[in-house]
Design a protein around this motif. Structure first.
Motif, PDB file in Angstrom:
ATOM      1  N   ALA A 136       0.826  -1.220   0.000  1.00  0.00           N
ATOM      2  CA  ALA A 136       0.000   0.000   0.000  1.00  0.00           C
ATOM      3  C   ALA A 136       0.856   1.264   0.000  1.00  0.00           C
ATOM      4  O   ALA A 136       0.564   2.204  -0.737  1.00  0.00           O
ATOM      5  CB  ALA A 136      -0.934  -0.010   1.207  1.00  0.00           C
ATOM      6  N   LYS A 137       1.929   1.277   0.788  1.00  0.00           N
ATOM      7  CA  LYS A 137       2.716   2.507   0.926  1.00  0.00           C
ATOM      8  C   LYS A 137       4.206   2.323   0.706  1.00  0.00           C
ATOM      9  O   LYS A 137       4.982   3.248   0.931  1.00  0.00           O
ATOM     10  CB  LYS A 137       2.482   3.115   2.313  1.00  0.00           C
ATOM     11  N   ASN A 138       4.617   1.112   0.323  1.00  0.00           N
ATOM     12  CA  ASN A 138       6.043   0.868   0.116  1.00  0.00           C
ATOM     13  C   ASN A 138       6.233  -0.342  -0.783  1.00  0.00           C
ATOM     14  O   ASN A 138       5.277  -0.838  -1.364  1.00  0.00           O
ATOM     15  CB  ASN A 138       6.761   0.679   1.460  1.00  0.00           C
ATOM     16  N   PHE A 139       7.461  -0.810  -0.870  1.00  0.00           N
ATOM     17  CA  PHE A 139       7.794  -2.019  -1.620  1.00  0.00           C
ATOM     18  C   PHE A 139       8.452  -3.005  -0.674  1.00  0.00           C
ATOM     19  O   PHE A 139       9.152  -2.594   0.258  1.00  0.00           O
ATOM     20  CB  PHE A 139       8.765  -1.700  -2.766  1.00  0.00           C
ATOM     21  N   SER A 140       8.225  -4.290  -0.913  1.00  0.00           N
ATOM     22  CA  SER A 140       8.920  -5.314  -0.152  1.00  0.00           C
ATOM     23  C   SER A 140       9.682  -6.194  -1.132  1.00  0.00           C
ATOM     24  O   SER A 140       9.375  -6.229  -2.324  1.00  0.00           O
ATOM     25  CB  SER A 140       7.943  -6.147   0.681  1.00  0.00           C
ATOM     26  N   ALA A 141      10.679  -6.893  -0.617  1.00  0.00           N
ATOM     27  CA  ALA A 141      11.507  -7.750  -1.454  1.00  0.00           C
ATOM     28  C   ALA A 141      11.918  -8.975  -0.652  1.00  0.00           C
ATOM     29  O   ALA A 141      12.078  -8.904   0.570  1.00  0.00           O
ATOM     30  CB  ALA A 141      12.750  -6.992  -1.920  1.00  0.00           C
ATOM     31  N   TYR A 142      12.070 -10.090  -1.366  1.00  0.00           N
ATOM     32  CA  TYR A 142      12.570 -11.312  -0.742  1.00  0.00           C
ATOM     33  C   TYR A 142      13.260 -12.151  -1.796  1.00  0.00           C
ATOM     34  O   TYR A 142      13.052 -11.966  -2.995  1.00  0.00           O
ATOM     35  CB  TYR A 142      11.450 -12.105  -0.062  1.00  0.00           C
ATOM     36  N   SER A 143      14.087 -13.080  -1.333  1.00  0.00           N
ATOM     37  CA  SER A 143      14.758 -14.008  -2.227  1.00  0.00           C
ATOM     38  C   SER A 143      14.321 -15.427  -1.878  1.00  0.00           C
ATOM     39  O   SER A 143      14.546 -15.877  -0.746  1.00  0.00           O
ATOM     40  CB  SER A 143      16.282 -13.899  -2.095  1.00  0.00           C
ATOM     41  N   PRO A 144      13.678 -16.136  -2.809  1.00  0.00           N
ATOM     42  CA  PRO A 144      13.221 -17.500  -2.514  1.00  0.00           C
ATOM     43  C   PRO A 144      14.350 -18.452  -2.117  1.00  0.00           C
ATOM     44  O   PRO A 144      14.100 -19.423  -1.406  1.00  0.00           O
ATOM     45  CB  PRO A 144      12.580 -17.957  -3.835  1.00  0.00           C
ATOM     46  N   ASP A 145      15.564 -18.173  -2.552  1.00  0.00           N
ATOM     47  CA  ASP A 145      16.686 -19.057  -2.244  1.00  0.00           C
ATOM     48  C   ASP A 145      17.349 -18.748  -0.904  1.00  0.00           C
ATOM     49  O   ASP A 145      18.235 -19.485  -0.476  1.00  0.00           O
ATOM     50  CB  ASP A 145      17.736 -18.980  -3.360  1.00  0.00           C
ATOM     51  N   LEU A 146      16.925 -17.667  -0.265  1.00  0.00           N
ATOM     52  CA  LEU A 146      17.483 -17.284   1.038  1.00  0.00           C
ATOM     53  C   LEU A 146      16.331 -17.081   2.020  1.00  0.00           C
ATOM     54  O   LEU A 146      15.927 -15.945   2.308  1.00  0.00           O
ATOM     55  CB  LEU A 146      18.316 -15.997   0.905  1.00  0.00           C
ATOM     56  N   PRO A 147      15.757 -18.162   2.525  1.00  0.00           N
ATOM     57  CA  PRO A 147      14.600 -18.040   3.418  1.00  0.00           C
ATOM     58  C   PRO A 147      14.874 -17.096   4.585  1.00  0.00           C
ATOM     59  O   PRO A 147      15.924 -17.153   5.221  1.00  0.00           O
ATOM     60  CB  PRO A 147      14.380 -19.469   3.920  1.00  0.00           C
ATOM     61  N   GLY A 148      13.917 -16.197   4.817  1.00  0.00           N
ATOM     62  CA  GLY A 148      14.038 -15.237   5.910  1.00  0.00           C
ATOM     63  C   GLY A 148      14.758 -13.965   5.544  1.00  0.00           C
ATOM     64  O   GLY A 148      14.818 -13.033   6.340  1.00  0.00           O
ATOM     65  N   CYS A 149      15.319 -13.895   4.365  1.00  0.00           N
ATOM     66  CA  CYS A 149      16.046 -12.708   3.926  1.00  0.00           C
ATOM     67  C   CYS A 149      15.064 -11.799   3.189  1.00  0.00           C
ATOM     68  O   CYS A 149      14.658 -12.093   2.060  1.00  0.00           O
ATOM     69  CB  CYS A 149      17.213 -13.103   3.019  1.00  0.00           C
ATOM     70  N   VAL A 150      14.676 -10.709   3.842  1.00  0.00           N
ATOM     71  CA  VAL A 150      13.672  -9.797   3.308  1.00  0.00           C
ATOM     72  C   VAL A 150      14.103  -8.352   3.531  1.00  0.00           C
ATOM     73  O   VAL A 150      14.973  -8.076   4.367  1.00  0.00           O
ATOM     74  CB  VAL A 150      12.293 -10.031   3.962  1.00  0.00           C
ATOM     75  N   ALA A 151      13.481  -7.443   2.794  1.00  0.00           N
ATOM     76  CA  ALA A 151      13.753  -6.019   2.972  1.00  0.00           C
ATOM     77  C   ALA A 151      12.551  -5.233   2.466  1.00  0.00           C
ATOM     78  O   ALA A 151      11.717  -5.752   1.722  1.00  0.00           O
ATOM     79  CB  ALA A 151      15.010  -5.601   2.208  1.00  0.00           C
ATOM     80  N   THR A 152      12.487  -3.973   2.876  1.00  0.00           N
ATOM     81  CA  THR A 152      11.448  -3.070   2.398  1.00  0.00           C
ATOM     82  C   THR A 152      12.080  -1.737   2.045  1.00  0.00           C
ATOM     83  O   THR A 152      13.229  -1.458   2.401  1.00  0.00           O
ATOM     84  CB  THR A 152      10.351  -2.827   3.450  1.00  0.00           C
ATOM     85  N   GLY A 153      11.315  -0.895   1.368  1.00  0.00           N
ATOM     86  CA  GLY A 153      11.769   0.450   1.050  1.00  0.00           C
ATOM     87  C   GLY A 153      10.605   1.283   0.545  1.00  0.00           C
ATOM     88  O   GLY A 153       9.617   0.752   0.040  1.00  0.00           O
ATOM     89  N   ALA A 154      10.736   2.583   0.680  1.00  0.00           N
ATOM     90  CA  ALA A 154       9.684   3.491   0.229  1.00  0.00           C
ATOM     91  C   ALA A 154       9.517   3.448  -1.290  1.00  0.00           C
ATOM     92  O   ALA A 154       8.434   3.692  -1.812  1.00  0.00           O
ATOM     93  CB  ALA A 154       9.993   4.919   0.682  1.00  0.00           C
ATOM     94  N   THR A 155      10.592   3.125  -1.998  1.00  0.00           N
ATOM     95  CA  THR A 155      10.563   2.992  -3.456  1.00  0.00           C
ATOM     96  C   THR A 155      11.142   1.628  -3.822  1.00  0.00           C
ATOM     97  O   THR A 155      11.812   0.982  -3.001  1.00  0.00           O
ATOM     98  CB  THR A 155      11.401   4.084  -4.142  1.00  0.00           C
ATOM     99  N   LYS A 156      10.927   1.194  -5.061  1.00  0.00           N
ATOM    100  CA  LYS A 156      11.510  -0.073  -5.507  1.00  0.00           C
ATOM    101  C   LYS A 156      13.023   0.005  -5.452  1.00  0.00           C
ATOM    102  O   LYS A 156      13.695  -0.953  -5.055  1.00  0.00           O
ATOM    103  CB  LYS A 156      11.047  -0.415  -6.922  1.00  0.00           C
ATOM    104  N   GLU A 157      13.575   1.158  -5.829  1.00  0.00           N
ATOM    105  CA  GLU A 157      15.028   1.326  -5.810  1.00  0.00           C
ATOM    106  C   GLU A 157      15.576   1.206  -4.385  1.00  0.00           C
ATOM    107  O   GLU A 157      16.612   0.584  -4.169  1.00  0.00           O
ATOM    108  CB  GLU A 157      15.417   2.680  -6.414  1.00  0.00           C
ATOM    109  N   LYS A 158      14.878   1.795  -3.415  1.00  0.00           N
ATOM    110  CA  LYS A 158      15.330   1.711  -2.021  1.00  0.00           C
ATOM    111  C   LYS A 158      15.183   0.285  -1.499  1.00  0.00           C
ATOM    112  O   LYS A 158      16.050  -0.213  -0.772  1.00  0.00           O
ATOM    113  CB  LYS A 158      14.551   2.694  -1.144  1.00  0.00           C
ATOM    114  N   ALA A 159      14.105  -0.385  -1.888  1.00  0.00           N
ATOM    115  CA  ALA A 159      13.936  -1.787  -1.489  1.00  0.00           C
ATOM    116  C   ALA A 159      15.056  -2.640  -2.079  1.00  0.00           C
ATOM    117  O   ALA A 159      15.584  -3.532  -1.409  1.00  0.00           O
ATOM    118  CB  ALA A 159      12.569  -2.304  -1.922  1.00  0.00           C
ATOM    119  N   ALA A 160      15.448  -2.373  -3.328  1.00  0.00           N
ATOM    120  CA  ALA A 160      16.541  -3.119  -3.959  1.00  0.00           C
ATOM    121  C   ALA A 160      17.854  -2.865  -3.239  1.00  0.00           C
ATOM    122  O   ALA A 160      18.632  -3.801  -2.995  1.00  0.00           O
ATOM    123  CB  ALA A 160      16.660  -2.736  -5.433  1.00  0.00           C
TER     124      ALA A 160
END
Length: 78
Positions: free
Chosen positions: A12-36
């Motif tokens: 709704a207000k940000n972006f989230s990211a995860y890697s299927p090959d690294l369980p539990g490894c996640v991040a968020t950011g206000a923009t896609k670039e910041k999440a990356a």
């Protein structure tokens, strides 16, 4: 060089990211670039933690593809 698939999702207000090959490894950011950017740092920390714990760094086995729906279904089945 190891490469890992990263999946980005728009929330709704940000972006989230995860890697299927690294369980539990996640991040968020206000923009896609910041999440990356945050995800790259999360992956580095995750891999460093695995190495410090004497655990193997997994190989990447994930990939992504788009699946196209027929026009009649994509338009709501009408």
């Amino acid at each position: 060089m190891k490469r890992f698939l990263v999946v980005f999702e728009k929330a709704a207000k940000n972006f989230s990211a995860y890697s299927p090959d690294l369980p539990g490894c996640v991040a968020t950011g206000a923009t896609k670039e910041k999440a990356a950017q945050n995800m790259l740092e999360a992956i580095k920390m995750h891999v460093q933690g695995l190495i410090a714990d004497g655990q193997p760094v997994p190989e990447s086995h994930s990939f992504a593809e788009f699946v196209a729906l027929p026009d009649d279904l994509a338009a709501g089945g009408k």
